[in-house]
Motif scaffolding. Structure first.
Motif, mmCIF file in Angstrom:
data_model
loop_
_atom_site.group_PDB
_atom_site.id
_atom_site.type_symbol
_atom_site.label_atom_id
_atom_site.label_comp_id
_atom_site.label_asym_id
_atom_site.label_seq_id
_atom_site.Cartn_x
_atom_site.Cartn_y
_atom_site.Cartn_z
ATOM 1 N N LEU A 99 -19.975 -46.161 -19.665
ATOM 2 C CA LEU A 99 -20.806 -45.049 -20.206
ATOM 3 C C LEU A 99 -21.127 -45.369 -21.527
ATOM 4 O O LEU A 99 -20.297 -45.408 -22.352
ATOM 5 C CB LEU A 99 -20.245 -43.834 -20.011
ATOM 6 N N ALA A 100 -22.575 -45.622 -21.898
ATOM 7 C CA ALA A 100 -22.753 -46.152 -23.225
ATOM 8 C C ALA A 100 -23.981 -45.249 -23.618
ATOM 9 O O ALA A 100 -24.839 -45.013 -22.950
ATOM 10 C CB ALA A 100 -23.077 -47.415 -23.094
ATOM 11 N N ARG A 101 -23.975 -44.819 -25.106
ATOM 12 C CA ARG A 101 -25.040 -44.201 -25.580
ATOM 13 C C ARG A 101 -25.060 -44.658 -27.149
ATOM 14 O O ARG A 101 -24.152 -44.048 -27.827
ATOM 15 C CB ARG A 101 -25.056 -42.750 -25.424
ATOM 16 N N GLY A 102 -25.968 -45.375 -27.807
ATOM 17 C CA GLY A 102 -25.724 -45.887 -29.104
ATOM 18 C C GLY A 102 -24.549 -46.519 -29.188
ATOM 19 O O GLY A 102 -24.547 -47.694 -28.349
ATOM 20 N N GLU A 103 -23.792 -46.353 -30.349
ATOM 21 C CA GLU A 103 -22.740 -47.351 -30.314
ATOM 22 C C GLU A 103 -21.122 -46.597 -29.636
ATOM 23 O O GLU A 103 -20.321 -47.097 -29.808
ATOM 24 C CB GLU A 103 -22.467 -47.563 -31.937
ATOM 25 N N SER A 104 -21.474 -45.445 -29.032
ATOM 26 C CA SER A 104 -20.547 -44.840 -28.366
ATOM 27 C C SER A 104 -20.313 -45.457 -26.805
ATOM 28 O O SER A 104 -21.474 -45.493 -26.185
ATOM 29 C CB SER A 104 -20.478 -43.402 -28.097
ATOM 30 N N ARG A 105 -18.978 -45.965 -26.484
ATOM 31 C CA ARG A 105 -19.013 -46.339 -25.250
ATOM 32 C C ARG A 105 -17.549 -45.790 -24.646
ATOM 33 O O ARG A 105 -16.674 -45.869 -25.252
ATOM 34 C CB ARG A 105 -18.704 -47.991 -25.279
ATOM 35 N N TRP A 106 -17.639 -45.618 -23.491
ATOM 36 C CA TRP A 106 -16.439 -45.218 -22.416
ATOM 37 C C TRP A 106 -16.576 -45.902 -21.237
ATOM 38 O O TRP A 106 -17.265 -46.092 -20.400
ATOM 39 C CB TRP A 106 -16.601 -43.801 -22.357
ATOM 40 N N GLU A 107 -15.249 -46.411 -21.035
ATOM 41 C CA GLU A 107 -14.761 -46.732 -19.690
ATOM 42 C C GLU A 107 -14.590 -45.865 -18.642
ATOM 43 O O GLU A 107 -13.859 -44.762 -19.189
ATOM 44 C CB GLU A 107 -13.846 -47.795 -19.859
ATOM 45 N N VAL A 108 -15.118 -45.677 -17.494
ATOM 46 C CA VAL A 108 -15.001 -44.446 -16.771
ATOM 47 C C VAL A 108 -14.201 -44.898 -15.348
ATOM 48 O O VAL A 108 -14.675 -46.101 -14.799
ATOM 49 C CB VAL A 108 -16.518 -43.861 -16.266
ATOM 50 N N TYR A 109 -13.186 -44.123 -15.218
ATOM 51 C CA TYR A 109 -12.498 -44.438 -14.181
ATOM 52 C C TYR A 109 -12.405 -43.243 -13.090
ATOM 53 O O TYR A 109 -12.113 -42.013 -13.764
ATOM 54 C CB TYR A 109 -11.058 -44.763 -14.462
ATOM 55 N N LEU A 110 -12.189 -43.292 -12.006
ATOM 56 C CA LEU A 110 -12.183 -42.116 -10.850
ATOM 57 C C LEU A 110 -10.771 -42.240 -10.359
ATOM 58 O O LEU A 110 -10.223 -43.439 -10.012
ATOM 59 C CB LEU A 110 -13.121 -42.342 -9.706
ATOM 60 N N GLU A 111 -9.961 -41.361 -10.550
ATOM 61 C CA GLU A 111 -8.465 -41.298 -9.908
ATOM 62 C C GLU A 111 -8.415 -40.348 -8.732
ATOM 63 O O GLU A 111 -9.343 -39.379 -8.509
ATOM 64 C CB GLU A 111 -7.418 -40.602 -11.032
ATOM 65 N N SER A 112 -7.940 -40.796 -7.550
ATOM 66 C CA SER A 112 -7.894 -39.992 -6.522
ATOM 67 C C SER A 112 -6.391 -39.816 -6.102
ATOM 68 O O SER A 112 -5.500 -40.765 -6.298
ATOM 69 C CB SER A 112 -8.791 -40.454 -5.267
ATOM 70 N N GLU A 113 -6.101 -38.887 -5.409
ATOM 71 C CA GLU A 113 -4.755 -38.566 -4.877
ATOM 72 C C GLU A 113 -4.678 -37.539 -3.471
ATOM 73 O O GLU A 113 -5.450 -36.864 -3.362
ATOM 74 C CB GLU A 113 -4.063 -37.772 -5.674
ATOM 75 N N ILE A 114 -4.102 -38.145 -2.679
ATOM 76 C CA ILE A 114 -3.880 -37.602 -1.376
ATOM 77 C C ILE A 114 -2.976 -36.170 -1.438
ATOM 78 O O ILE A 114 -1.936 -36.468 -2.061
ATOM 79 C CB ILE A 114 -3.576 -38.420 -0.010
ATOM 80 N N ALA A 115 -3.627 -35.182 -1.138
ATOM 81 C CA ALA A 115 -2.992 -33.785 -1.110
ATOM 82 C C ALA A 115 -2.268 -33.757 0.143
ATOM 83 O O ALA A 115 -2.866 -33.375 1.081
ATOM 84 C CB ALA A 115 -3.679 -32.691 -1.404
ATOM 85 N N HIS A 116 -0.982 -34.240 0.394
ATOM 86 C CA HIS A 116 -0.517 -34.289 1.905
ATOM 87 C C HIS A 116 -0.251 -33.111 2.460
ATOM 88 O O HIS A 116 -0.401 -32.932 3.780
ATOM 89 C CB HIS A 116 1.259 -35.102 1.618
ATOM 90 N N ASP A 117 -0.031 -31.849 1.818
ATOM 91 C CA ASP A 117 0.208 -30.587 2.263
ATOM 92 C C ASP A 117 -0.882 -29.969 2.851
ATOM 93 O O ASP A 117 -1.066 -29.250 3.794
ATOM 94 C CB ASP A 117 0.748 -29.597 1.388
ATOM 95 N N GLU A 118 -2.274 -30.651 2.416
ATOM 96 C CA GLU A 118 -3.532 -29.800 2.848
ATOM 97 C C GLU A 118 -4.385 -31.038 3.613
ATOM 98 O O GLU A 118 -5.646 -30.546 4.405
ATOM 99 C CB GLU A 118 -4.227 -29.568 1.684
ATOM 100 N N GLY A 119 -4.106 -32.077 3.637
ATOM 101 C CA GLY A 119 -4.837 -33.267 4.400
ATOM 102 C C GLY A 119 -5.935 -33.433 3.685
ATOM 103 O O GLY A 119 -7.049 -33.930 4.472
ATOM 104 N N THR A 120 -6.222 -33.268 2.381
ATOM 105 C CA THR A 120 -7.267 -33.474 1.562
ATOM 106 C C THR A 120 -7.201 -34.721 0.642
ATOM 107 O O THR A 120 -6.068 -35.146 0.316
ATOM 108 C CB THR A 120 -7.807 -32.171 1.012
#
Length: 74
Positions: A4-25
């Motif tokens: 993600l970049a705008r001007g001189e600002s930059r961020w690396e973007v990551y998506l973290e996911s996790e299985i919620a075993h008790d809910e099946g989601t």
């Protein structure tokens, strides 16, 4: 997931996911990394599969991601 970049600002973007075993989601949250700075959202996605979490993440526009990272603090 990308950069993600705008001007001189930059961020690396990551998506973290996790299985919620008790809910099946799968839950997900977004991480923003810029050097030694790290910001992360709460668990903002809750879907039945990882594919659905990724699809929801892909629906975010760059402007929405900027609004999210800016809301997470200085």
């Amino acid at each position: 997931m990308g950069q993600l970049a705008r001007g001189e600002s930059r961020w690396e973007v990551y998506l973290e996911s996790e299985i919620a075993h008790d809910e099946g989601t799968v839950r997900g949250r977004i991480h923003f990394v810029n050097g030694d700075r790290h910001r992360q959202s709460a668990w903002i996605f809750l879907e039945w599969s990882l594919k659905e979490v990724q699809e929801r993440f892909n629906d975010f526009s760059a402007n929405e991601l900027w609004s999210l990272v800016e809301s997470l603090g200085p």
